[in-house]
Structures are given as C-alpha cells and as structure tokens.
Design an enzyme around this catalytic site. Structure first.
Site, short mmCIF file in Angstrom:
data_model
loop_
_atom_site.label_atom_id
_atom_site.label_comp_id
_atom_site.label_asym_id
_atom_site.label_seq_id
_atom_site.Cartn_x
_atom_site.Cartn_y
_atom_site.Cartn_z
N CYS A 121 0.82 -1.22 0.00
CA CYS A 121 0.00 0.00 0.00
C CYS A 121 0.85 1.27 0.00
O CYS A 121 0.36 2.35 -0.30
CB CYS A 121 -0.93 0.02 1.20
SG CYS A 121 -1.89 -1.48 1.36
N HIS A 262 -3.32 6.90 3.10
CA HIS A 262 -3.76 5.63 2.53
C HIS A 262 -5.10 5.25 3.16
O HIS A 262 -5.25 5.29 4.38
CB HIS A 262 -2.69 4.56 2.80
CG HIS A 262 -3.19 3.17 2.55
ND1 HIS A 262 -3.87 2.82 1.41
CD2 HIS A 262 -3.12 2.04 3.31
CE1 HIS A 262 -4.20 1.55 1.47
NE2 HIS A 262 -3.76 1.05 2.61
N ASN A 292 -10.43 -0.32 0.72
CA ASN A 292 -8.97 -0.17 0.73
C ASN A 292 -8.43 -0.75 -0.58
O ASN A 292 -8.50 -1.96 -0.79
CB ASN A 292 -8.43 -0.92 1.96
CG ASN A 292 -6.92 -0.93 2.05
OD1 ASN A 292 -6.22 -0.74 1.07
ND2 ASN A 292 -6.41 -1.20 3.24
O1 UT7 Z 1 -3.82 -1.49 3.77
C1 UT7 Z 1 -3.10 -1.94 4.85
C2 UT7 Z 1 -3.52 -3.25 5.27
N1 UT7 Z 1 -4.40 -3.51 6.31
C3 UT7 Z 1 -4.99 -2.72 7.22
O2 UT7 Z 1 -4.91 -1.55 7.28
C4 UT7 Z 1 -5.80 -3.47 8.23
C5 UT7 Z 1 -5.78 -2.89 9.60
N2 UT7 Z 1 -6.72 -3.61 10.44
C6 UT7 Z 1 -8.05 -3.45 10.39
O3 UT7 Z 1 -8.56 -2.68 9.60
C7 UT7 Z 1 -8.89 -4.22 11.38
O4 UT7 Z 1 -8.05 -4.98 12.22
C8 UT7 Z 1 -9.95 -5.17 10.73
C9 UT7 Z 1 -11.06 -4.35 10.09
C10 UT7 Z 1 -9.32 -6.05 9.69
C11 UT7 Z 1 -10.58 -6.04 11.81
O5 UT7 Z 1 -11.19 -5.21 12.80
P1 UT7 Z 1 -10.85 -5.41 14.35
O6 UT7 Z 1 -11.64 -4.42 15.08
O7 UT7 Z 1 -9.36 -5.36 14.52
O8 UT7 Z 1 -11.40 -6.85 14.62
P2 UT7 Z 1 -10.64 -8.12 15.21
O9 UT7 Z 1 -9.83 -8.78 14.16
O10 UT7 Z 1 -9.97 -7.73 16.50
O11 UT7 Z 1 -11.86 -9.06 15.56
C12 UT7 Z 1 -12.84 -8.69 16.57
C13 UT7 Z 1 -14.00 -9.65 16.49
C14 UT7 Z 1 -13.54 -11.12 16.47
O12 UT7 Z 1 -14.51 -11.88 17.18
P3 UT7 Z 1 -14.23 -12.31 18.70
O13 UT7 Z 1 -12.96 -13.10 18.67
O14 UT7 Z 1 -14.10 -11.04 19.47
O15 UT7 Z 1 -15.44 -13.10 19.04
C15 UT7 Z 1 -13.62 -11.48 15.01
O16 UT7 Z 1 -13.83 -12.86 14.80
O17 UT7 Z 1 -14.72 -9.45 15.29
C16 UT7 Z 1 -14.80 -10.68 14.56
N3 UT7 Z 1 -14.78 -10.35 13.14
C17 UT7 Z 1 -15.88 -10.07 12.43
N4 UT7 Z 1 -17.18 -10.04 12.77
C18 UT7 Z 1 -18.05 -9.71 11.79
C19 UT7 Z 1 -13.68 -10.24 12.33
N5 UT7 Z 1 -14.06 -9.89 11.09
C20 UT7 Z 1 -15.42 -9.79 11.13
C21 UT7 Z 1 -16.38 -9.46 10.15
N6 UT7 Z 1 -17.69 -9.44 10.54
N7 UT7 Z 1 -16.05 -9.16 8.88
#
Ligand code: UT7
Length: 335
Positions: A121, A262, A292
C-alpha cells in the site's frame, strides 16, 4: 532526506484514475459471509467497494492503462515526452512484461523506460518519492507514477477478517520539472520493518507460509492478514511519519491544506486526524465508497481532489501510507 536540492522544481502536471463499474456492498457480503453491514461500517467505515469483472479480463493492467491514459489527457503532455513509467502494485498479473510496460504501450509512451515497484500500500508513494529524486537530479524530466491494485483477485471471500476491507482501483500522476524551485516534494521518507512481514502476506508456495500459520488452511495466492497487529502498527506509524515530515520540513500543520492518507480503515485515518486536530475537510476520505485499494488508494484520492479543484497551486499537501512489508512512506508537496 531532509532538504530538497535547490534549483529545479517539480509540479504535478496531471492526474487520472480508474475504478471498476461493479460494486460489492456490505449487504452483498452479508449474503456470503458471517458478517453485517453494521460491523463493517463500525470497524472500517466501508459501505461498498469496487471490484473488477475478471471474466472480461479486467484487472491490475487494464486499471493501470486507463488511469495512465486519464492522467496523460489531464496533463496535456504528449505521451512521447514521458521518460519513465513506474507502476506500484501487489497484484501484478504478469511479472513479464511489467504492468508499467503495458500501460506505457497503451498510451504510446514510446520513449519511456518502465518498471513495476512492490511496496504494497506504500507503493505509490515510494514511486512518487523516487520520481521526485530522479527529476531533481536532472536525469529525467517527466515521469508517470501509477498505483494499481485489483485486490479482489487475491481475496478469499470465505475469510471475513480480510475480504471485507479491500477493493479495486488505480490512480496515476504525471510529474514534470518546473522552473519554480519552491514547487515539488519538500520532504520525503520511506521505511520498512521486515521483522513483521508475517502480518500481511500473499503466499504463492507452501514454503512462504510462516510457522505460526502452518495449521491454518491457507489458499495459495490469497492475502493473509493479522488485522489487529497491522492496525496497531498503522496508528503508531501514521503519527510518527506525520510528525517527522512536519518537523523536518519546517512546515506547520496549519499550512497543510490536505492530508492524503492511505485509505486503510476509517478508524486509522480518524485517529491521525484527531491527534493533529485537523478539520474533516482537510483529511480526504473515500474509503466508504471504494474500500482499501492498496497501491491505488492514494493516487485515486489525489485524482478525485484534483478533479474537484481542491489541489491548488502553492498549497501544501502531505501524503502518508503504510502497508505490507511492513512498509511506510511520507511525501510532502508544495503543489
Ligand atoms: O492497507 C493496509 C492493510 N491492512 C490494514 O490496514 C488493516 C488494519 N486492520 C483493520 O482494519 C482491522 O483490524 C480489521 C477491520 C481487519 C478487523 O477489525 P478489528 O476491530 O481489529 O477486529 P478483530 O480482528 O480484532 O476481531 C474482533 C472480532 C472477532 O470476534 P471475537 O474473537 O471477538 O469473538 C472477530 O472474529 O470481530 C470478529 N470479526 C468479524 N465479525 C463480523 C472479524 N471480522 C469480522 C467481520 N464481521 N467481517
């Protein structure tokens, strides 16, 4: 780099972009994944994203060709004047020839060298910073920098933690030497922390999969991400690179007309905006519509702002990005 060499300025002569017509909304994703529009909007700010129709052969190259053609048209420059075409991407369709060669051919840039650049990115800013340096050195006069990614082609749509975040887009900028030495890139920085490469990777072979992920069924050629780790890194790194750029350029935050980040996640962008105390209209956001789009994200923002008349001569624009590698970059321009 602290001070730009005196004597030769650079201007952004034109911008262009390309996004596929097909949209993929959160409601579409609700039908194929255990997710919800509410969760995606709250955690990312995304409502919908654009995706290429792969059955037509569309992808990184076609997006790159179209965005470069738009930028050439916008600049009014004869494509034969282009000395170099750089295309940043993580979704190259062919390693040979490069997407930049294909795009150069598409616009008739018959006098240009061309190569692709991989910094995820951060790729477009790596290319823009390189173009600035080459032009200031006097070896090149006019360079096209493209960022193009068809992320939908490398997503596993059974993986809700990754697939909801990304979309497809390309943007391009044409930069050229200018007689006014006060115009151009005032400050640039680039970096990489490769010790954290496992946070975001695209495995092509079993051997590419890190030890910690060996037990997960990973489809080859599909993006893997530890979102939480990347998120923490991004919030910290944005703050650091912005402070570094302001401090070393001597430009005050009040004199930045646009911060172009970004489009990774709205919460990451908002965290930077709030820490800097910037008003919403000085920090561009299109992630709600586009998702993104990796290397396509920053040049698409630039093109949308430019076409809206919001990139005004003499103003300061600060670009910041981070991405897989893990990499990061900043580029502060007096446009
Ligand atoms: O371009 C550069 C590359 N990447 C980035 O910039 C990514 C940076 N990270 C992020 O944007 C975020 O970490 C995400 C959007 C990918 C994920 O959001 P988060 O708030 O960090 O969620 P998490 O991975 O900590 O997951 C929290 C909960 C989990 O459930 P439990 O374990 O708390 O029960 C996940 O299983 O949310 C769950 N979860 C979802 N639930 C519904 C993860 N993805 C989803 C989803 N829908 N799509």
């Amino acid at each position: 780099m602290t001070q730009p060499p005196a004597g030769r300025g650079i201007r952004i002569a034109g911008t262009g972009s390309s996004t596929p017509d097909n949209t993929l909304s959160n409601f579409d994703l609700e039908k194929i994944l255990d997710t919800s529009d509410e969760w995606i909007q709250q955690r990312t700010g995304i409502k919908t994203r654009r995706v290429v129709d792969q059955s037509t052969g569309a992808g990184t190259i076609s997006l790159a060709c179209e965005s470069l053609a738009n930028a050439v048209e916008d600049s009014g420059i004869d494509p034969k004047e282009l000395d170099l075409v750089i295309c940043a991407s993580v979704t190259q369709e062919m390693t040979c020839p490069s997407a930049s060669c294909r795009a150069a051919h598409h616009v008739g840039a018959t006098n240009a060298a061309a190569f692709d650049l991989g910094a995820a990115c951060s790729g477009f800013l790596y290319g823009l910073n390189l173009a600035d340096t080459l032009i200031r050195q006097g070896r090149y006069k006019t360079i096209a920098v493209i960022g193009s990614d068809a992320m939908s082609t490398v997503l596993d749509y059974t993986e809700r933690g990754v697939s909801i975040l990304f979309g497809d887009a390309s943007g391009a900028a044409i930069v050229t030497a200018d007689d006014d030495p006060s115009r151009g890139c005032l400050y640039q920085s680039m970096g990489a922390d490769a010790s954290n490469w496992q946070c975001l990777y695209l495995p092509k072979r079993e051997v590419d999969i890190p030890e910690a992920d060996r037990d997960n069924p990973i489809e080859m050629g599909k993006l893997r991400m530890n979102g939480r780790e990347v998120f923490k890194f991004a919030v910290k790194k944005f703050q650091e690179v912005i402070e570094d750029a302001l401090e070393n350029s001597g430009v005050d935050i009040d004199d930045i007309s646009q911060l172009i980040c970004h489009q990774s996640n709205l919460r990451i962008i908002e965290s930077a905006r709030e820490k800097l105390g910037l008003e919403k209209d000085r920090v561009y956001v299109n992630i709600d519509r586009i998702g993104n789009s990796s290397a396509g994200s920053i040049p698409l923002c630039l093109d949308e702002l430019n076409k809206a008349g919001r990139i005004r001569e003499g103003e300061n624009v600060l670009f910041v990005a981070f991405g897989g590698g893990l990499t990061w970059a900043s580029s502060l321009w007096r446009v």
